[in-house]
Structures are given as structure tokens and as C-alpha cells.
Enzyme design. Structure first.
Site, PDB file in Angstrom:
ATOM      1  N   GLY A 105      -1.098  -3.572   1.983  1.00 56.21           N
ATOM      2  CA  GLY A 105      -2.550  -3.696   2.069  1.00 56.21           C
ATOM      3  C   GLY A 105      -3.011  -5.017   1.479  1.00 56.21           C
ATOM      4  O   GLY A 105      -2.519  -5.443   0.432  1.00 56.21           O
ATOM      5  N   VAL A 106      -3.972  -5.646   2.143  1.00 58.31           N
ATOM      6  CA  VAL A 106      -4.444  -6.947   1.664  1.00 58.31           C
ATOM      7  C   VAL A 106      -5.106  -6.823   0.296  1.00 58.31           C
ATOM      8  O   VAL A 106      -5.091  -7.770  -0.492  1.00 58.31           O
ATOM      9  CB  VAL A 106      -5.402  -7.594   2.694  1.00 58.31           C
ATOM     10  CG1 VAL A 106      -6.704  -6.812   2.814  1.00 58.31           C
ATOM     11  CG2 VAL A 106      -5.653  -9.063   2.356  1.00 58.31           C
ATOM     12  N   ASP A 107      -5.659  -5.653  -0.019  1.00 55.78           N
ATOM     13  CA  ASP A 107      -6.256  -5.454  -1.341  1.00 55.78           C
ATOM     14  C   ASP A 107      -5.181  -5.495  -2.421  1.00 55.78           C
ATOM     15  O   ASP A 107      -5.355  -6.128  -3.469  1.00 55.78           O
ATOM     16  CB  ASP A 107      -7.053  -4.139  -1.396  1.00 55.78           C
ATOM     17  CG  ASP A 107      -6.253  -2.929  -0.924  1.00 55.78           C
ATOM     18  OD1 ASP A 107      -5.176  -3.089  -0.295  1.00 55.78           O
ATOM     19  OD2 ASP A 107      -6.726  -1.793  -1.165  1.00 55.78           O
ATOM     20  N   ARG A 108      -4.047  -4.854  -2.164  1.00 55.10           N
ATOM     21  CA  ARG A 108      -2.951  -4.877  -3.128  1.00 55.10           C
ATOM     22  C   ARG A 108      -2.380  -6.292  -3.241  1.00 55.10           C
ATOM     23  O   ARG A 108      -2.082  -6.777  -4.342  1.00 55.10           O
ATOM     24  CB  ARG A 108      -1.854  -3.893  -2.712  1.00 55.10           C
ATOM     25  CG  ARG A 108      -2.302  -2.445  -2.723  1.00 55.10           C
ATOM     26  CD  ARG A 108      -1.225  -1.507  -2.229  1.00 55.10           C
ATOM     27  NE  ARG A 108      -0.159  -1.342  -3.205  1.00 55.10           N
ATOM     28  CZ  ARG A 108       0.911  -0.569  -2.982  1.00 55.10           C
ATOM     29  NH1 ARG A 108       1.053   0.062  -1.836  1.00 55.10           N
ATOM     30  NH2 ARG A 108       1.839  -0.454  -3.922  1.00 55.10           N
ATOM     31  N   ASP A 120      -5.081  -0.104  -9.571  1.00 48.90           N
ATOM     32  CA  ASP A 120      -6.332  -0.188  -8.827  1.00 48.90           C
ATOM     33  C   ASP A 120      -6.816   1.233  -8.554  1.00 48.90           C
ATOM     34  O   ASP A 120      -6.192   1.982  -7.802  1.00 48.90           O
ATOM     35  CB  ASP A 120      -6.117  -0.945  -7.514  1.00 48.90           C
ATOM     36  CG  ASP A 120      -7.426  -1.279  -6.809  1.00 48.90           C
ATOM     37  OD1 ASP A 120      -8.414  -0.549  -7.007  1.00 48.90           O
ATOM     38  OD2 ASP A 120      -7.455  -2.259  -6.046  1.00 48.90           O
ATOM     39  N   THR A 133     -10.684   4.438  -3.834  1.00 50.82           N
ATOM     40  CA  THR A 133     -10.549   5.586  -2.933  1.00 50.82           C
ATOM     41  C   THR A 133      -9.123   6.116  -3.010  1.00 50.82           C
ATOM     42  O   THR A 133      -8.887   7.324  -3.008  1.00 50.82           O
ATOM     43  CB  THR A 133     -10.889   5.176  -1.494  1.00 50.82           C
ATOM     44  OG1 THR A 133     -12.212   4.626  -1.467  1.00 50.82           O
ATOM     45  CG2 THR A 133     -10.825   6.369  -0.566  1.00 50.82           C
ATOM     46  N   THR A 152      -8.833  18.150 -11.914  1.00 45.08           N
ATOM     47  CA  THR A 152      -8.302  17.042 -11.114  1.00 45.08           C
ATOM     48  C   THR A 152      -8.490  15.709 -11.831  1.00 45.08           C
ATOM     49  O   THR A 152      -7.609  14.844 -11.792  1.00 45.08           O
ATOM     50  CB  THR A 152      -8.986  17.000  -9.731  1.00 45.08           C
ATOM     51  OG1 THR A 152     -10.414  17.023  -9.900  1.00 45.08           O
ATOM     52  CG2 THR A 152      -8.567  18.168  -8.868  1.00 45.08           C
TER      53      THR A 152
END
Length: 200
Positions: free
Chosen positions: A80-83, A103, A106, A149
Site C-alpha cells: 500500500g502506498v500509505d505504508r 499506523d 481503518t 474490542t
């Protein structure tokens, strides 16, 4: 004369941008086109909601690529580009140190760099995804589910952080759920990564 470049992070739940020193972030459901500041070009990291790209001027879409001497434990076409941009931000700050990037968005992702080598730490559902996977009729049971949770995810992340000997970088929209004393909290490492890859 350099053109005004808007840096954009389109995530699963939020869209964020930065122009100059001005940073903004809004949930995808609340996003309005007229909120976008004027710009001449845009540099975009997009993991979801690709239809939003059309609202930005002269977009350049960033994809993961080899970065300096960092060795990736991942097929870059699938990372993923975010990672990727978070790792760029961490590696730029700590090129000679081991670090773990957490991170909390979501999805929760963990990425580790040891001896200039990236190690995949895994992906888990984020807190809202966990909570949405089960509903109860009674309010007390639903409240207990939310508490359970949240505790489960927090305990898991705290244990991962405690076991790591190195710098810990924490980012993402739900980062406030985690209180790691030795952690460095960052507003948005995707945007930071965009700044680095674009030479600010």
C-alpha cells in the site's frame, strides 16, 4: 517559479491534504469539493476512493518504488502506498536506527525496519471494523463489546511496542487510543512521506 503543489492522502475513511504549512483532514463522507484549497498541481497517495482524484488539479499519483538503500520485505506492486510513504518518512528520519511504524487507521498496519531491511509486521482490522463485526440488542452488551474490542486491540499493540527495541513511530486517525510513552506520535506520516519524495 515553482508551482503550488497540494499534497493529498486519500485513505479508506479520511482524506487529508497539506499545502505550505496548512494541513486539513476530513472524513470521506463529509468531504466537499469546495473545501479544496487552490493549487496548480497535486501529488496524491490513494488507497481507496479513486474517484476523488478527479477533483484535484494536474495530479501525480504516487506508487511504491525502491527508496535509497532500504530493502523491502514486500512485492512493491502489492505494498500500500500509505505504508510505503510511512516507511519513507521513518527511514528519512532514522536512516541508521531500527524503527517500528504503527499506523492506526481503518486498518492497523505494523512495519518494522531492522538494519535497513523492511519486515512486514502485519495488517489487522481497525477498531471501528472490529466493533462493527458484531451487534447486540442490549445497550449494556453493545457497550461491553466496544470496551472489549478496544482493550483487545490496545493490548495487542502495546505488547508489540513493548517487545520492540528501537524507535516507535505512531500515526493514523485512531492513534489516540494508544498511549506508548516511548512512542513518537505523528499527525500524518503519509503526508510527510509525500513531502520527502517531492523535496518539500
Amino acid at each position: 517559479m515553482s508551482k503550488t503543489n497540494l499534497l493529498v492522502d486519500i485513505g479508506n475513511s479520511n482524506i487529508s491534504w497539506k499545502i505550505g504549512d496548512c494541513y486539513s483532514s476530513v472524513s470521506i463522507k463529509d468531504f466537499q469539493i469546495n473545501a479544496i484549497p487552490q493549487h496548480q498541481i497535486s501529488t496524491i497517495a490513494c488507497v481507496a476512493h479513486h474517484e476523488l482524484i478527479q477533483y484535484f488539479v494536474n495530479p501525480t499519483i504516487i506508487k511504491p518504488n525502491p527508496y535509497k538503500d532500504l530493502v523491502f520485505d514486500y512485492n512493491l506492486a502489492q505494498l500500500g502506498v500509505d505504508r510505503f510513504l510511512g516507511l519513507v518518512a521513518g527511514y528519512d528520519k532514522y536512516p541508521e536506527r531500527d524503527f517500528m511504524l504503527v499506523d492506526i487507521g481503518t486498518f492497523v498496519t505494523i512495519d518494522i525496519v531492522r538494519n535497513k531491511r523492511h519486515i512486514d509486521g502485519g495488517i489487522t482490522p481497525g477498531i471501528y471494523q472490529l466493533q462493527a463485526c458484531k451487534t447486540f440488542i442490549g445497550k449494556d452488551s453493545q457497550r461491553s463489546w466496544r470496551l472489549g474490542t478496544e482493550n483487545m486491540l490496545r493490548d495487542y499493540l502495546e505488547k508489540r511496542c513493548e517487545a520492540f527495541d528501537g524507535k516507535i513511530l505512531i500515526t493514523g486517525g485512531s492513534q489516540k487510543m494508544l498511549n506508548i510513552k516511548q512512542g513518537e506520535y505523528h499527525q500524518n506520516l503519509v503526508i510527510t512521506g509525500l513531502e520527502i519524495t517531492n523535496g518539500k
